[in-house]
Design a protein around this motif. Structure first.
Motif, PDB file in Angstrom:
ATOM      1  N   THR A 117     -10.373   0.231  -8.966  1.00  0.00           N
ATOM      2  CA  THR A 117      -9.994   1.265  -8.013  1.00  0.00           C
ATOM      3  C   THR A 117     -10.643   2.586  -8.386  1.00  0.00           C
ATOM      4  N   GLY A 118     -11.073   3.299  -7.392  1.00  0.00           N
ATOM      5  CA  GLY A 118     -11.685   4.591  -7.633  1.00  0.00           C
ATOM      6  C   GLY A 118     -10.654   5.703  -7.585  1.00  0.00           C
TER       7      GLY A 118
ATOM      8  N   SER B 205      -3.848   8.705  -5.696  1.00  0.00           N
ATOM      9  CA  SER B 205      -2.921   8.619  -4.573  1.00  0.00           C
ATOM     10  C   SER B 205      -1.867   7.544  -4.830  1.00  0.00           C
ATOM     11  N   GLN B 206      -2.305   6.449  -5.440  1.00  0.00           N
ATOM     12  CA  GLN B 206      -1.363   5.375  -5.736  1.00  0.00           C
ATOM     13  C   GLN B 206      -0.278   5.853  -6.689  1.00  0.00           C
TER      14      GLN B 206
ATOM     15  N   ASP C  85      -6.155  -0.093   5.873  1.00  0.00           N
ATOM     16  CA  ASP C  85      -4.928   0.562   6.341  1.00  0.00           C
ATOM     17  C   ASP C  85      -4.276   1.392   5.236  1.00  0.00           C
ATOM     18  N   GLY C  86      -4.845   1.356   4.053  1.00  0.00           N
ATOM     19  CA  GLY C  86      -4.329   2.221   2.995  1.00  0.00           C
ATOM     20  C   GLY C  86      -4.849   3.635   3.186  1.00  0.00           C
ATOM     21  N   ASP C  87      -4.622   4.482   2.198  1.00  0.00           N
ATOM     22  CA  ASP C  87      -5.101   5.845   2.375  1.00  0.00           C
ATOM     23  C   ASP C  87      -6.363   6.127   1.560  1.00  0.00           C
ATOM     24  N   ALA C  88      -7.037   5.058   1.131  1.00  0.00           N
ATOM     25  CA  ALA C  88      -8.289   5.268   0.416  1.00  0.00           C
ATOM     26  C   ALA C  88      -9.321   5.801   1.399  1.00  0.00           C
TER      27      ALA C  88
ATOM     28  N   MET D  20     -10.445   0.390  -1.642  1.00  0.00           N
ATOM     29  CA  MET D  20     -10.095   1.346  -2.696  1.00  0.00           C
ATOM     30  C   MET D  20     -11.103   1.336  -3.849  1.00  0.00           C
TER      31      MET D  20
ATOM     32  N   ARG E 218      -7.924  -3.755   3.284  1.00  0.00           N
ATOM     33  CA  ARG E 218      -6.969  -2.668   3.004  1.00  0.00           C
ATOM     34  C   ARG E 218      -7.436  -1.326   3.537  1.00  0.00           C
TER      35      ARG E 218
ATOM     36  N   ASN F 260      -8.739   6.651  -5.429  1.00  0.00           N
ATOM     37  CA  ASN F 260      -7.496   6.338  -4.754  1.00  0.00           C
ATOM     38  C   ASN F 260      -6.368   6.044  -5.748  1.00  0.00           C
TER      39      ASN F 260
ATOM     40  N   THR G 114      -7.014  -4.745   8.408  1.00  0.00           N
ATOM     41  CA  THR G 114      -6.224  -3.536   8.652  1.00  0.00           C
ATOM     42  C   THR G 114      -4.721  -3.752   8.493  1.00  0.00           C
TER      43      THR G 114
ATOM     44  N   LEU H  12       0.859  -1.176   0.000  1.00  0.00           N
ATOM     45  CA  LEU H  12       0.000   0.000   0.000  1.00  0.00           C
ATOM     46  C   LEU H  12       0.897   1.228   0.000  1.00  0.00           C
ATOM     47  N   GLN H  13       0.465   2.228  -0.759  1.00  0.00           N
ATOM     48  CA  GLN H  13       1.345   3.359  -1.019  1.00  0.00           C
ATOM     49  C   GLN H  13       1.619   4.217   0.204  1.00  0.00           C
ATOM     50  N   ASN H  14       0.864   4.025   1.273  1.00  0.00           N
ATOM     51  CA  ASN H  14       1.107   4.873   2.441  1.00  0.00           C
ATOM     52  C   ASN H  14       1.944   4.185   3.519  1.00  0.00           C
ATOM     53  N   LYS H  15       2.502   3.034   3.172  1.00  0.00           N
ATOM     54  CA  LYS H  15       3.348   2.337   4.142  1.00  0.00           C
ATOM     55  C   LYS H  15       4.800   2.710   3.878  1.00  0.00           C
TER      56      LYS H  15
END
Lengths: 391, 538
Positions: free
Chosen positions: A319-320, A325-326, B253-256, B226, B251, A322, B277, A283-286
């Motif tokens: 995917t919507g 962000s990815q 825990d992502g930023d979606a 997402m 997911r 998001n 999570t 995930l891109q925020n990790k």
């Protein structure tokens, strides 16, 4: 001095060690495969050993799954596979087929809105909503509708015209990004495939391997740098077998950067045209996982400054918003060179591709339109746009 | 890229101050913004429309409470309506564990939504928390190595998996799994199906047949957080063809923003029962409607932040920290520990983004070029001190400072700055000591548990006026002021962090020292005063 420090700062050092563990992969081995593996990885050695059928443990832990032999069963299956697809026609028909559900729907809704009527604000709002439903995002939808209404507002309009104009305005946005991947010019051409979990990285690699090896007759090699997910390597192995290309793998839990490093070494030695490196989903925020990805690239660069020559983000079309962000986050960490959009055969309309093209302008190399090994096609803007609006 | 809803509404409602009630025009103007906000969060259009009608009917004519701004009030109405919609009735979100054994749980969803991982997570969860004897069976004959994946997960979690027999069809495997469950005395069989597109008629018929065969007590639709507008089609198709009993969101825990949760709930009316999570198999949680509502509205996720902090702090550290708290001390060792924690959690920027209303601030800080090298520099300074100095900051005199500066490759001024920070934090620590641990814990609990309070707190810290003021204050400071550790900058610049670093100290280990200060920014009046002075001096 050193001794004093060690003794006095024991707590500190424990902390540091704990920090290290958290920051790095748990089973992060020191990066010294070069020395360890040097002898064994020399092409002659590997060849000799695999030919003499030496026990696997005599090799280093990095081993290659050799290109499997064609058994009659395989041949049959393969011909069966190929037969299947020749009947299915070209890319457009398959994409259209895949998109038919969505385009029918979109097409139908557009027909509902405008079978010859005045293009007023209400009609435009409805059109905008249709685009939003296709995941284009409120902003892009507004932009396309604005472009569409120019010169047409308050005029009678035919349904067919709407579709073709809409398609052409979308394909105008998409055309500049419809760039197939060019793997010529570098040898080995190193391609790193990344993306969030479940986007379809492994499947895409399998399809690409098939495309380049079986169709374009390039020498392809795959590296399994997803050492995290259970059975990820097994999954890739099946694809490698199907595409008849060799796979470089290590044990689950080993350092992905080390896999990439050794794979590149092997690819050079074997005179491979294309090396594809499959990475674990992240995930891109990790931050730590993104750092791991950056490390893979740093390590590859130790062997070849110019590598990786392509860093492809695999994006699930379901995917919507998001997706933005990815792309943004992956772009920030690694120098993304292109996208592959997957699962376009579903009911997801993939409209996000349009807004991504507007915002980032990253090349879209290919689209995935099914689960079969052939279901990967170059991205064609006009056809995509047409299929999307059902024109 | 997203501005939070409250920022947008702020612009509309600025003129409204002093009016007695929200008029229809006001609400309509707000509705447009709400619509865009929800669409950007991937809530499906039909659900957005429906939802906006609900909000409109509630908002029109609502009395403007004097103490809050119209913005806050509308946001509160939106938030409450959303929580209501997402949450549903009590008990609805529980998994049904009462059926006669062996009961079957069927996992369905699109490709790559996380079914296999979720299967293992649920099995582990039910084994550990409900003492159920679980059997996992993979019916995924489509994806290469999918069955092996579940087998490996079974080995990792210590949960039994059905033996893999190559060449069997999903139907055959189902029969075998149910039989095995009866013979083996299993309570629940988890049936992990292959990913399938909702428009794939053949495969949908197959899963319907499996469902008929296994007669599952729970059919969970696994959905990626997402997912975009397509969530509606997926949920509707699966519900119609297979009949789902609940949804599991993965997911998270992502930023979606997770608008898919609302879409699915709105379309099917089926409850969201669980959230995934993280990648490890213990990362599974019951669904929290208020948290997801906050995310969809871009209000930040305080609870996640706290959890993240807890995660990165080892228990022993937490105990040590608690001890320090009791004594009301804060020395350089503590500071060092916090900095390292901070780095682990992804740096200052990442933290900032998770705090309500601070999204913009995070951007600003990024622009101000605050990166985590400052953390490293400060770490170097502290590491250049002797152990005695770290424990007893009072020891630092001019010559020691010179030595430290030389050791860390910096100037004495830098050392002074860090000393000042340490002193300010120590002061806050003393205050916390006065408040007592019990009081803090209580406050924290109410923050996490009580929905109403949480919202109030969020709303407060989201007030655009305050935010604006805070940001102005941030701009006023010199660049080092953007450093979240710089005491002078922190209390005014970073409202959410309360007393600067101690706020973070508190986040760790569940002790929540600084949390009470978080929502009220800057702590008590008493505490705020000297800092204002300092600002003037500059």
């Amino acid at each position: 001095m050193v001794f004093w420090r060690k003794k006095k700062n024991e707590g500190m050092q424990d902390q540091e060690r704990a920090d290290d563990e958290l920051l790095h992969h748990k089973t992060d081995p020191e990066l010294s495969p070069l020395i360890e593996a040097e002898n064994d990885l020399a092409p002659d050695n590997v060849m000799a050993k695999s030919m003499n059928a030496i026990e696997p443990r005599d090799l280093t832990d990095a081993h290659t799954t050799p290109v499997p032999d064609h058994t009659p069963v395989d041949d049959f299956k393969e011909s069966e596979d190929l037969k299947d697809h020749t009947n299915e026609g070209g890319w457009f028909s398959r994409l259209s087929k895949g998109l038919s559900k969505s385009s029918n729907k979109l097409g139908q809704s557009i027909t509902d809105v405008f079978t010859k009527r005045k293009l007023d604000q209400e009609a435009l709002d409805e059109l905008e909503e249709i685009l939003i439903m296709a995941d284009m995002g409120p902003k892009t939808a507004a932009k396309i509708v604005a472009a569409f209404s120019e010169n047409r507002f308050d005029k009678e309009i035919e349904e067919s015209e709407i579709k073709s104009v809409l398609a052409s305005s979308m394909s105008d946005i998409l055309k500049p990004v419809a760039i197939p991947l060019d793997i010529n010019g570098k040898k080995p051409f190193v391609m790193l495939v990344c993306g969030v979990n479940g986007a379809g990285k492994t499947t895409t690699i399998g399809k690409l391997a098939h495309e380049y090896h079986m169709k374009q007759h390039k020498k392809v090699m795959i590296a399994a740098a997803d050492t995290f997910r259970a059975a990820a390597v097994d999954q890739l192995e099946v694809w490698a077998k199907r595409a008849h290309v060799p796979l470089i793998k290590k044990d689950i839990g080993s350092d992905p950067a080390a896999v990439a490093f050794e794979a590149l070494e092997k690819a050079k030695a074997d005179d491979v045209d294309l090396l594809m490196i499959d990475t674990a989903g992240r995930l891109q925020n990790k931050a730590n996982l993104m750092e791991e990805l950056a490390k893979i690239i740093r390590v590859i660069k130790k062997q070849d400054d110019t590598a990786p020559h392509a860093i492809v983000l695999v994006l699930d079309s379901t995917t919507g918003q998001n997706a933005h962000s990815q792309v943004q986050n992956f772009k920030d960490v690694v120098n993304l060179t292109g996208l592959v959009v997957t699962k376009l055969d579903g009911s997801a309309k993939g409209g996000v591709v349009v807004s991504l093209a507007q915002e980032f302008g990253l090349p879209i190399h290919a689209v995935g339109v099914g689960e079969k090994i052939e279901d990967l096609s170059p991205f064609k803007a006009e056809e995509f746009a047409k299929a999307l609006v059902g024109a | 890229m997203f501005d939070s809803l409250s920022d947008k509404l702020g612009g509309i409602f600025d003129k409204l101050r002093g009016k007695g009630a929200l008029t229809e025009d006001d609400v309509n103007a707000a509705a447009r913004e709400i619509r865009v906000a929800l669409l950007e969060a991937d809530v499906a259009l039909p659900v957005v429309k429906e939802f906006i009608e609900i909000v409109k009917s509630r908002a029109i004519g609502a009395d403007v409470i004097k103490s809050v701004s119209p913005t806050q009030q509308v946001v509160k109405i939106v938030h409450d309506a959303m929580v209501e919609m997402l949450g549903g009735h009590d008990g609805e979100q529980e998994l049904n564990l009462k059926a006669a054994t062996p009961a079957a749980f069927l996992m369905v969803g699109l490709q790559g939504s996380g079914k296999t991982t979720s299967t293992a997570k649920i099995s582990k969860f039910l084994t550990d928390k409900h003492k159920k004897k679980m059997l996992m069976a993979s019916l995924d004959t489509q994806r290469p190595a999918a069955q092996e994946q579940l087998k490996v997960l079974g080995e990792q979690t210590g949960i039994d998996t059905l033996e893999i027999i190559k060449g069997q069809s999903p139907i055959e495997i189902t029969k075998r799994a149910m039989n095995e469950a009866r013979l083996g005395g299993y309570d629940i069989v988890m049936l992990d199906t292959a990913g399938r597109l909702s428009i794939d008629k053949e495969l949908m018929a197959e899963v319907a047949e499996i469902s008929k065969l296994a007669n599952p007590t729970e059919t969970l639709l696994v959905v990626d957080a997402m997912t975009g507008q397509d969530a509606v089609n997926v949920a509707r198709e699966f519900d119609e063809k297979v009949g789902i009993t609940g949804i599991m969101m993965t997911r998270i825990d992502g930023d979606a923003r997770g608008g898919a949760a609302m879409s699915m709930r709105g379309i099917t009316g089926k409850p969201i029962k669980l959230m995934g999570t993280g990648e490890q198999w213990d990362k599974i949680e019951p669904f929290h409607p208020d948290r997801i509502a906050g995310r969809i509205l871009g209000m930040g996720d305080v609870v996640s932040l706290v959890e993240k902090a807890q995660e990165s702090l080892q228990n022993e550290d937490a105990a040590a920290m608690a001890e320090k708290f009791k004594k009301g001390q804060f020395d350089f060792n503590d500071m060092l520990m916090q900095m390292r924690q901070m780095t682990k959690m992804g740096g200052a920027g990442a933290l900032m983004k998770m705090l309500p209303g601070l999204g913009k601030m995070a951007k600003q800080i990024e622009e101000a070029n605050l990166d985590d090298t400052i953390l490293k520099r400060h770490e170097a300074i502290i590491l250049s001190m002797t152990k005695a100095e770290r424990e007893k900051p009072a020891l630092l005199n001019a010559s020691r400072k010179k030595r430290i500066a030389a050791g860390a490759g910096t100037t004495v001024q830098e050392i002074n700055k860090i000393c000042k920070q340490q002193q300010q934090m120590a002061a806050v620590m003393k205050k916390i000591k006065k408040m007592g641990m019990g009081g803090m814990m209580k406050q924290m609990k109410s923050l996490m548990g009580g929905k109403g309070e949480e919202l109030e707190l969020m709303a407060q810290s989201m007030d655009p006026d305050n935010l604006g003021r805070d940001m102005a204050a941030l701009k006023g400071n010199d660049i080092l002021g953007a450093n979240p550790f710089d005491g002078a900058g922190a209390p005014s610049g970073l409202p959410g962090l309360g007393g600067g670093m101690p706020g973070l100290a508190g986040l760790g280990g569940g002790q929540m020292g600084g949390m009470p200060g978080m929502p009220t920014r800057g702590g008590t009046k008493k505490n705020r005063k000297p800092k204002v002075k300092k600002g003037k001096r500059k």
